[in-house]
Design an enzyme around this catalytic site. Structure first.
Site, mmCIF file in Angstrom:
data_model
loop_
_atom_site.group_PDB
_atom_site.id
_atom_site.type_symbol
_atom_site.label_atom_id
_atom_site.label_comp_id
_atom_site.label_asym_id
_atom_site.label_seq_id
_atom_site.Cartn_x
_atom_site.Cartn_y
_atom_site.Cartn_z
ATOM 1 N N LYS A 155 0.897 -1.331 -0.043
ATOM 2 C CA LYS A 155 -0.047 -0.102 0.019
ATOM 3 C C LYS A 155 0.755 1.159 0.041
ATOM 4 C CE LYS A 155 -2.235 -2.327 3.366
ATOM 5 N NZ LYS A 155 -3.090 -2.896 4.477
ATOM 6 N N ASP A 191 -4.872 -7.977 9.262
ATOM 7 C CA ASP A 191 -6.570 -7.408 9.213
ATOM 8 C C ASP A 191 -7.545 -8.493 8.605
ATOM 9 O OD1 ASP A 191 -5.475 -7.310 6.710
ATOM 10 O OD2 ASP A 191 -6.406 -5.101 6.462
HETATM 11 C C1 BGC Z 1 -1.351 -6.528 2.662
HETATM 12 C C2 BGC Z 1 -2.014 -7.593 3.289
HETATM 13 C C3 BGC Z 1 -3.328 -6.963 3.855
HETATM 14 C C4 BGC Z 1 -4.252 -6.262 2.903
HETATM 15 C C5 BGC Z 1 -5.476 -5.558 3.064
HETATM 16 C C6 BGC Z 1 -2.330 -5.946 1.527
HETATM 17 O O1 BGC Z 1 -1.428 -4.926 0.809
HETATM 18 O O2 BGC Z 1 -0.169 -7.031 2.202
HETATM 19 O O3 BGC Z 1 -1.439 -7.992 4.528
HETATM 20 O O4 BGC Z 1 -4.291 -7.957 4.564
HETATM 21 O O5 BGC Z 1 -3.416 -5.431 2.198
HETATM 22 O O6 BGC Z 1 -5.398 -4.646 3.902
#
Ligand code: BGC
Length: 460
Positions: A155, A191
């Site tokens: 992200k 999450d």
């Molecule tokens: C992360 C995950 C997370 C998902 C939703 C992804 O970018 O790698 O660990 O569960 O985003 O938040």
């Protein structure tokens, strides 16, 4: 319109293609679980050390930390057995400014520790050590429930000095640097796991958690005998699939469009989280913007005139997609705000582009979820499976379109979706509560075993 549709063809995935994608994911999941294959696997299939879902007898007070988006939250959660619910007693939100998201790990954890300190002060909790769960929504290699090594940021995050480190250790070090309070053990939670666990308190058939928000991912209960990296054959363990990384080894090359490739190239983490970049909220708006740019260059939109806003990266927000799909009036307003000169045909074309991109996202997620559901069915040797998926994330909540396409992909399974209420906050408390229940049960079991041994001795 025919020419526009031509440009959108690469986004239209047939049912056959989705089945091919699902088969590839099935194979990748097996690779991710394997003892000798997981190092190179694109789909990481991370053990979470969560060995059971709630049974409804959990109770108590917990602290929950939540980091995964642009905010950090601390919550005081009470789990009430009598009413089978979790109540947020109080909470505090601290924004994470961009310079911290892209700064050093030390700055990030100092910021978190300061926010936690403020909350504990305001709640008069500094003397107490409530059990704590930390929802940390990034891929982590968990060694134990309280030892969790960040594999990579995803992200918008990219703090230096955190990848490859134990997140619990970094948090504790930041708290020790302050020296005004301390914490005991911390259960680390993704999450998706929080979402599954918080939904699981309400519905004990919930054994899958899925997020389609800023990022995307899913977890599910796997049989321990298939989790080759963790010792033990009995029972189950929740696996964090990290399906966002699907395709990072090139396996989705045939469905990637030229626009997906630009999104990847211009992101802060090129080459990783390929599947996530086709699906989640952080990227969908940008895909639409790139398609609109292309159509305008081809003189199929806005009489060939691009505005300054449309030319600028990330100005087309993902929330515009659902707003535009909601109605043509919204489309007109948004296009005007973006400084574009449009006519009715333009507005319709933009709407078609939005529908195409969001429906591809929904269909890809459905294919991936179908893969997991069917895996659970096969694991249990059942001809049919009825199961519940706990879901969270703004993209899912705005696009419940995904559900109709599910049936065609999983004819042998019946899936119920349960939208989680703050799973990433309350879920961490539930993980901690279940861990406590299991610890208590095994202590009682040991004690009764001990008593039996004593009786045995007396008798002999
Ligand atoms: C992360 C995950 C997370 C998902 C939703 C992804 O970018 O790698 O660990 O569960 O985003 O938040």
């Amino acid at each position: 319109l025919k020419c526009v549709k031509q440009h959108l063809i690469p986004f239209r995935l047939s049912l056959e293609k989705l089945k091919v994608v699902s088969t590839r994911l099935r194979k990748d999941m097996i690779r991710g679980l394997g003892k000798h294959t997981h190092h190179r696997a694109a789909v990481k299939m991370l053990p979470t050390f969560v060995r059971a879902t709630p049974d409804g007898t959990e109770k108590g007070d917990f602290l929950a930390l939540d980091l995964g988006g642009t905010n950090f939250r601390v919550l005081h959660v009470r789990v009430m057995e009598e009413e089978q619910k979790m109540v947020k007693m109080d909470s505090q939100l601290c924004a994470i400014p961009q310079e911290i998201m892209l700064g050093t790990g030390e700055q990030l954890f100092d910021h978190i520790a300061a926010c936690l300190s403020e909350f504990l002060d305001s709640q008069n909790l500094k003397g107490q050590t409530l059990p704590m769960g930390f929802t940390f929504s990034f891929p982590c290699e968990q060694k134990e429930i309280d030892k969790s090594i960040l594999i990579r940021w995803t992200k918008g995050f990219n703090c230096s000095g955190v990848e490859g480190e134990d997140v619990v250790k970094l948090l504790k070090e930041a708290i020790h640097r302050r020296g005004d309070y301390d914490i005991s053990s911390v259960a680390m939670v993704n999450d998706t796991v929080g979402t599954m666990m918080s939904c699981g308190y309400r519905d004990q058939t919930c054994e899958i958690g899925m997020i389609i928000g800023t990022g995307t991912n899913a977890c599910y209960m796997e049989e321990m005998k298939n989790v080759k990296r963790v010792e033990g054959e009995d029972g189950q363990m929740c696996i964090n699939t990290e399906w966002g990384g699907f395709g990072d080894d090139g396996s989705l090359e045939d469905i990637l469009t030229e626009f997906d490739k630009v999104v990847d190239r211009t992101s802060i983490n090129p080459g990783v989280h390929t599947f996530e970049k086709m699906i989640s909220g952080m990227y969908l708006g940008e895909i639409v913007r790139l398609v609109l740019m292309k159509l305008t260059e081809k003189k199929l939109l806005f009489k060939g005139e691009v505005s300054e806003a449309l030319r600028t990266k990330e100005t087309f927000e993902t929330k515009f997609i659902s707003m535009i799909e909601d109605g043509l009036e919204n489309a007109k307003k948004i296009l005007t705000e973006l400084g574009l000169t449009w006519d009715l045909v333009d507005a319709r074309v933009v709407r078609l582009v939005c529908e195409t991109i969001s429906s591809r996202s929904a269909r890809l997620c459905a294919a991936a979820l179908a893969t997991i559901v069917d895996r659970i069915r096969v694991n249990r040797g059942l001809p049919h499976l009825k199961t519940t998926v706990g879901v969270d994330g703004t993209v899912y909540k705005k696009h419940p379109k995904m559900q109709p396409s599910m049936h065609f992909l999983t004819p042998d399974c019946k899936i119920k979706f349960l939208v989680s209420e703050d799973g990433s906050g309350k879920g961490a408390a539930m993980v901690t509560a279940v861990a406590q229940r299991l610890a208590l049960q095994s202590r009682l079991l040991e004690e009764s075993d001990g008593e039996e041994d004593e009786e045995e001795k007396v008798r002999s």
